[in-house]
Design an enzyme around this catalytic site. Sequence first.
Site, PDB file in Angstrom:
ATOM      1  N   PRO A  11      37.614  37.149  47.061  1.00 21.30           N
ATOM      2  CA  PRO A  11      37.307  38.561  46.848  1.00 21.30           C
ATOM      3  C   PRO A  11      37.961  39.179  45.613  1.00 21.30           C
ATOM      4  O   PRO A  11      39.114  38.872  45.291  1.00 21.30           O
ATOM      5  CB  PRO A  11      37.830  39.244  48.116  1.00 21.30           C
ATOM      6  CG  PRO A  11      38.803  38.296  48.700  1.00 21.30           C
ATOM      7  CD  PRO A  11      38.315  36.922  48.342  1.00 21.30           C
ATOM      8  N   ASN A  12      37.187  40.030  44.975  1.00 21.26           N
ATOM      9  CA  ASN A  12      37.599  40.844  43.815  1.00 21.26           C
ATOM     10  C   ASN A  12      37.718  40.057  42.519  1.00 21.26           C
ATOM     11  O   ASN A  12      37.944  40.658  41.470  1.00 21.26           O
ATOM     12  CB  ASN A  12      38.923  41.597  44.108  1.00 21.26           C
ATOM     13  CG  ASN A  12      38.786  42.521  45.288  1.00 21.26           C
ATOM     14  OD1 ASN A  12      37.900  43.384  45.295  1.00 21.26           O
ATOM     15  ND2 ASN A  12      39.599  42.345  46.314  1.00 21.26           N
ATOM     16  N   ARG A  19      39.841  44.264  36.031  1.00 24.36           N
ATOM     17  CA  ARG A  19      40.786  44.482  37.112  1.00 24.36           C
ATOM     18  C   ARG A  19      42.209  44.131  36.654  1.00 24.36           C
ATOM     19  O   ARG A  19      42.482  42.967  36.332  1.00 24.36           O
ATOM     20  CB  ARG A  19      40.371  43.555  38.254  1.00 24.36           C
ATOM     21  CG  ARG A  19      41.299  43.501  39.409  1.00 24.36           C
ATOM     22  CD  ARG A  19      40.946  42.328  40.318  1.00 24.36           C
ATOM     23  NE  ARG A  19      41.837  42.343  41.450  1.00 24.36           N
ATOM     24  CZ  ARG A  19      42.138  41.275  42.171  1.00 24.36           C
ATOM     25  NH1 ARG A  19      41.583  40.118  41.894  1.00 24.36           N
ATOM     26  NH2 ARG A  19      42.965  41.372  43.184  1.00 24.36           N
ATOM     27  N   GLU A  99      44.670  24.293  44.898  1.00 24.49           N
ATOM     28  CA  GLU A  99      44.727  25.755  44.994  1.00 24.49           C
ATOM     29  C   GLU A  99      45.132  26.327  43.632  1.00 24.49           C
ATOM     30  O   GLU A  99      46.072  25.822  43.009  1.00 24.49           O
ATOM     31  CB  GLU A  99      45.762  26.156  46.054  1.00 24.49           C
ATOM     32  CG  GLU A  99      45.938  27.661  46.180  1.00 24.49           C
ATOM     33  CD  GLU A  99      46.999  28.044  47.228  1.00 24.49           C
ATOM     34  OE1 GLU A  99      47.788  27.168  47.651  1.00 24.49           O
ATOM     35  OE2 GLU A  99      47.024  29.235  47.600  1.00 24.49           O
ATOM     36  N   HIS A 101      45.900  30.078  41.477  1.00 25.03           N
ATOM     37  CA  HIS A 101      46.009  31.534  41.332  1.00 25.03           C
ATOM     38  C   HIS A 101      46.274  31.830  39.865  1.00 25.03           C
ATOM     39  O   HIS A 101      47.081  31.135  39.225  1.00 25.03           O
ATOM     40  CB  HIS A 101      47.164  32.103  42.172  1.00 25.03           C
ATOM     41  CG  HIS A 101      46.979  31.884  43.630  1.00 25.03           C
ATOM     42  ND1 HIS A 101      46.146  32.668  44.395  1.00 25.03           N
ATOM     43  CD2 HIS A 101      47.484  30.937  44.442  1.00 25.03           C
ATOM     44  CE1 HIS A 101      46.158  32.206  45.638  1.00 25.03           C
ATOM     45  NE2 HIS A 101      46.951  31.156  45.694  1.00 25.03           N
ATOM     46  N   ARG A 108      55.535  38.266  42.629  1.00 27.79           N
ATOM     47  CA  ARG A 108      54.864  39.535  42.955  1.00 27.79           C
ATOM     48  C   ARG A 108      55.333  40.045  44.330  1.00 27.79           C
ATOM     49  O   ARG A 108      56.393  39.674  44.798  1.00 27.79           O
ATOM     50  CB  ARG A 108      53.346  39.332  42.858  1.00 27.79           C
ATOM     51  CG  ARG A 108      52.926  38.903  41.440  1.00 27.79           C
ATOM     52  CD  ARG A 108      51.443  38.798  41.293  1.00 27.79           C
ATOM     53  NE  ARG A 108      50.799  40.084  41.517  1.00 27.79           N
ATOM     54  CZ  ARG A 108      49.501  40.225  41.782  1.00 27.79           C
ATOM     55  NH1 ARG A 108      48.710  39.142  41.830  1.00 27.79           N
ATOM     56  NH2 ARG A 108      48.981  41.424  41.979  1.00 27.79           N
TER      57      ARG A 108
HETATM   58  C1  DQA Z   1      45.158  35.909  43.021  1.00 25.77           C
HETATM   59  C2  DQA Z   1      46.466  36.379  43.642  1.00 25.77           C
HETATM   60  C3  DQA Z   1      46.228  37.074  44.965  1.00 25.77           C
HETATM   61  O1  DQA Z   1      47.449  37.530  45.516  1.00 25.77           O
HETATM   62  C4  DQA Z   1      45.314  38.271  44.783  1.00 25.77           C
HETATM   63  O2  DQA Z   1      45.007  38.846  46.038  1.00 25.77           O
HETATM   64  C5  DQA Z   1      44.086  37.974  44.004  1.00 25.77           C
HETATM   65  C6  DQA Z   1      44.150  37.040  42.891  1.00 25.77           C
HETATM   66  C7  DQA Z   1      45.373  35.304  41.613  1.00 25.77           C
HETATM   67  O3  DQA Z   1      44.471  34.611  41.143  1.00 25.77           O
HETATM   68  O4  DQA Z   1      46.409  35.564  40.990  1.00 25.77           O
HETATM   69  O5  DQA Z   1      43.041  38.570  44.226  1.00 25.77           O
HETATM   70  O6  DQA Z   1      44.607  34.889  43.842  1.00 25.77           O
END
Ligand code: DQA
Length: 145
Positions: A11-12, A19, A99, A101, A108
């Site tokens: 999501p997002n 963003r 995984e 990020h 954070r």
């Molecule tokens: C994220 C880190 C997550 O905590 C966050 O909710 C995201 C993006 C990252 O790619 O840094 O939406 O997965």
Amino acid sequence: MPKSVYVLNGPNLNMLGQREPEIYGSESLDDIANRTKKHLKTLGFDCEFRQTNSEAELVNWIQEAGRDGAGLIINAAAYSHTSVAVRDALSAVAVPIIEVHLSNIFTREPFRHHSHVSAVAKGVICGLGAHGYLLAADALKELIS
Ligand code: DQA
């Protein structure tokens, strides 16, 4: 026929570029998709690069990756921190999982420090921005061949 690597985004992440660019960078998800697909091609893989805001769709795609893919790169975004359903779906697939990020989740807010995905991933890459997707592709190349 080349094997496919699934690259699934939660999501997002469709909002990348607009963003919080100070955290996530200025590249759009399309930019990242293009770079990742190109890199996977040089490694001999096809790429299924997708994004969804829906937990159910993400679970369905993880199951599809388990059936039809050779490996899986996943940035489950906020679902990493909340979703047992995503973790269970990942546990049920036999393909190697990396995984990713974009941001360093450990520097954070405390609620981002735990990811349900990490325990079922072969490896975790975070904090290196979009380059993390390319490093994940390199790691899969090693794990699959
Ligand atoms: C994220 C880190 C997550 O905590 C966050 O909710 C995201 C993006 C990252 O790619 O840094 O939406 O997965």
